[in-house]
Design a protein around this motif. Structure first.
Motif, mmCIF file in Angstrom:
data_model
loop_
_atom_site.group_PDB
_atom_site.id
_atom_site.type_symbol
_atom_site.label_atom_id
_atom_site.label_comp_id
_atom_site.label_asym_id
_atom_site.label_seq_id
_atom_site.Cartn_x
_atom_site.Cartn_y
_atom_site.Cartn_z
ATOM 1 N N VAL A 128 0.866 -1.176 0.000
ATOM 2 C CA VAL A 128 0.000 0.000 0.000
ATOM 3 C C VAL A 128 0.902 1.224 0.000
ATOM 4 O O VAL A 128 1.723 1.393 0.899
ATOM 5 N N ASP A 129 0.754 2.057 -1.019
ATOM 6 C CA ASP A 129 1.588 3.259 -1.132
ATOM 7 C C ASP A 129 1.065 4.404 -0.270
ATOM 8 O O ASP A 129 1.852 5.237 0.178
ATOM 9 N N ALA A 130 -0.234 4.473 -0.062
ATOM 10 C CA ALA A 130 -0.854 5.533 0.746
ATOM 11 C C ALA A 130 -2.176 5.034 1.290
ATOM 12 O O ALA A 130 -2.975 4.468 0.544
ATOM 13 N N ILE A 131 -2.386 5.230 2.580
ATOM 14 C CA ILE A 131 -3.644 4.848 3.221
ATOM 15 C C ILE A 131 -4.486 6.104 3.404
ATOM 16 O O ILE A 131 -3.989 7.138 3.847
ATOM 17 N N GLU A 132 -5.744 5.983 3.071
ATOM 18 C CA GLU A 132 -6.680 7.081 3.305
ATOM 19 C C GLU A 132 -6.909 7.217 4.814
ATOM 20 O O GLU A 132 -6.740 6.245 5.556
ATOM 21 N N PRO A 133 -7.299 8.391 5.292
ATOM 22 C CA PRO A 133 -7.415 8.601 6.738
ATOM 23 C C PRO A 133 -8.569 7.863 7.409
ATOM 24 O O PRO A 133 -8.561 7.697 8.626
ATOM 25 N N ARG A 134 -9.573 7.401 6.655
ATOM 26 C CA ARG A 134 -10.708 6.705 7.277
ATOM 27 C C ARG A 134 -10.364 5.243 7.537
ATOM 28 O O ARG A 134 -10.127 4.486 6.610
ATOM 29 N N MET A 135 -10.345 4.880 8.809
ATOM 30 C CA MET A 135 -10.088 3.504 9.227
ATOM 31 C C MET A 135 -11.128 3.186 10.296
ATOM 32 O O MET A 135 -11.355 4.001 11.187
ATOM 33 N N ALA A 136 -11.762 2.027 10.211
ATOM 34 C CA ALA A 136 -12.843 1.747 11.149
ATOM 35 C C ALA A 136 -12.839 0.316 11.645
ATOM 36 O O ALA A 136 -12.402 -0.598 10.952
ATOM 37 N N HIS A 137 -13.381 0.161 12.857
ATOM 38 C CA HIS A 137 -13.679 -1.148 13.433
ATOM 39 C C HIS A 137 -15.119 -1.472 13.031
ATOM 40 O O HIS A 137 -16.035 -0.739 13.394
ATOM 41 N N CYS A 138 -15.329 -2.536 12.281
ATOM 42 C CA CYS A 138 -16.678 -2.920 11.850
ATOM 43 C C CYS A 138 -17.202 -4.034 12.744
ATOM 44 O O CYS A 138 -16.586 -5.094 12.861
ATOM 45 N N HIS A 139 -18.359 -3.802 13.359
ATOM 46 C CA HIS A 139 -18.968 -4.745 14.300
ATOM 47 C C HIS A 139 -20.144 -5.510 13.695
ATOM 48 O O HIS A 139 -20.883 -6.164 14.429
ATOM 49 N N CYS A 140 -20.337 -5.448 12.378
ATOM 50 C CA CYS A 140 -21.493 -6.132 11.774
ATOM 51 C C CYS A 140 -21.366 -7.647 11.968
ATOM 52 O O CYS A 140 -20.275 -8.180 12.163
ATOM 53 N N SER A 141 -22.498 -8.320 11.908
ATOM 54 C CA SER A 141 -22.502 -9.764 12.164
ATOM 55 C C SER A 141 -21.690 -10.527 11.120
ATOM 56 O O SER A 141 -21.064 -11.543 11.444
ATOM 57 N N MET A 142 -21.672 -10.052 9.879
ATOM 58 C CA MET A 142 -20.896 -10.766 8.858
ATOM 59 C C MET A 142 -19.402 -10.648 9.113
ATOM 60 O O MET A 142 -18.668 -11.625 8.953
ATOM 61 N N CYS A 143 -18.928 -9.461 9.498
ATOM 62 C CA CYS A 143 -17.498 -9.317 9.819
ATOM 63 C C CYS A 143 -17.133 -10.190 11.023
ATOM 64 O O CYS A 143 -16.082 -10.821 11.032
ATOM 65 N N ARG A 144 -18.020 -10.214 12.020
ATOM 66 C CA ARG A 144 -17.740 -11.051 13.195
ATOM 67 C C ARG A 144 -17.587 -12.514 12.780
ATOM 68 O O ARG A 144 -16.663 -13.204 13.199
ATOM 69 N N LYS A 145 -18.499 -12.995 11.963
ATOM 70 C CA LYS A 145 -18.446 -14.401 11.542
ATOM 71 C C LYS A 145 -17.250 -14.672 10.641
ATOM 72 O O LYS A 145 -16.579 -15.692 10.778
ATOM 73 N N PHE A 146 -16.977 -13.768 9.707
ATOM 74 C CA PHE A 146 -15.881 -13.987 8.765
ATOM 75 C C PHE A 146 -14.521 -13.972 9.466
ATOM 76 O O PHE A 146 -13.623 -14.737 9.128
#
Length: 145
Positions: free
Chosen positions: A22-40
């Motif tokens: 990754v050459d540059a990361i955008e400033p938006r970074m988040a913790h996602c708590h949705c049920s699909m992310c939890r399961k995956f």
């Protein structure tokens, strides 16, 4: 606004078969708590960074990537060998950005997540203990107290 990080950041899956830069990361970074992310991810939440597509490069093992398309149209890509989650795409992805899992970075991005999203569907046993903004669903949804 992009936040260029020098030198580029490296990332990889658990087995090392898939590598990216990754050459540059955008400033938006988040913790996602949705049920699909939890399961995956098998965890309370998943943490994602975002890069413009032109700033994200597969270095090795792109042929090892498998995709899972959920009923809601989201697409999660992962390593076929070790199962490491690597990227996420929303249902109407334009291809302008790549959302990738921060946990697969080898290098420290020197940035921190700025929000909790989909808190309305978080696990009951998950207790958020920081002061980051919390959103019922995505960033455009109701902000919770």
């Amino acid at each position: 606004m992009s936040n260029p990080i020098q030198p580029p950041l490296r990332g990889q899956c658990l087995c090392g078969g898939v590598k990216y830069q990754v050459d540059a990361i955008e400033p938006r970074m988040a913790h996602c708590h949705c049920s699909m992310c939890r399961k995956f991810h098998g965890a309370a939440f998943a943490t994602f960074g975002e890069a413009k597509s032109a700033s994200f490069h597969w270095l090795e093992g792109e042929d090892l990537l498998k995709s899972y398309r959920a009923e809601n149209g989201t697409v999660r890509r992962f390593c076929a060998n070790c199962g490491s989650s690597l990227t996420f795409a929303p249902p109407k992805d334009t291809g302008e950005y790549v959302e990738f899992t921060l946990g697969t970075l080898v290098d420290d991005p020197k940035l921190n997540p700025d929000a909790h999203i989909f808190v309305g569907s978080k696990a009951g046993w998950d207790h958020i203990c920081d002061q980051l903004p919390q959103y019922e669903a995505g960033r455009g949804s109701q902000q919770l107290d």
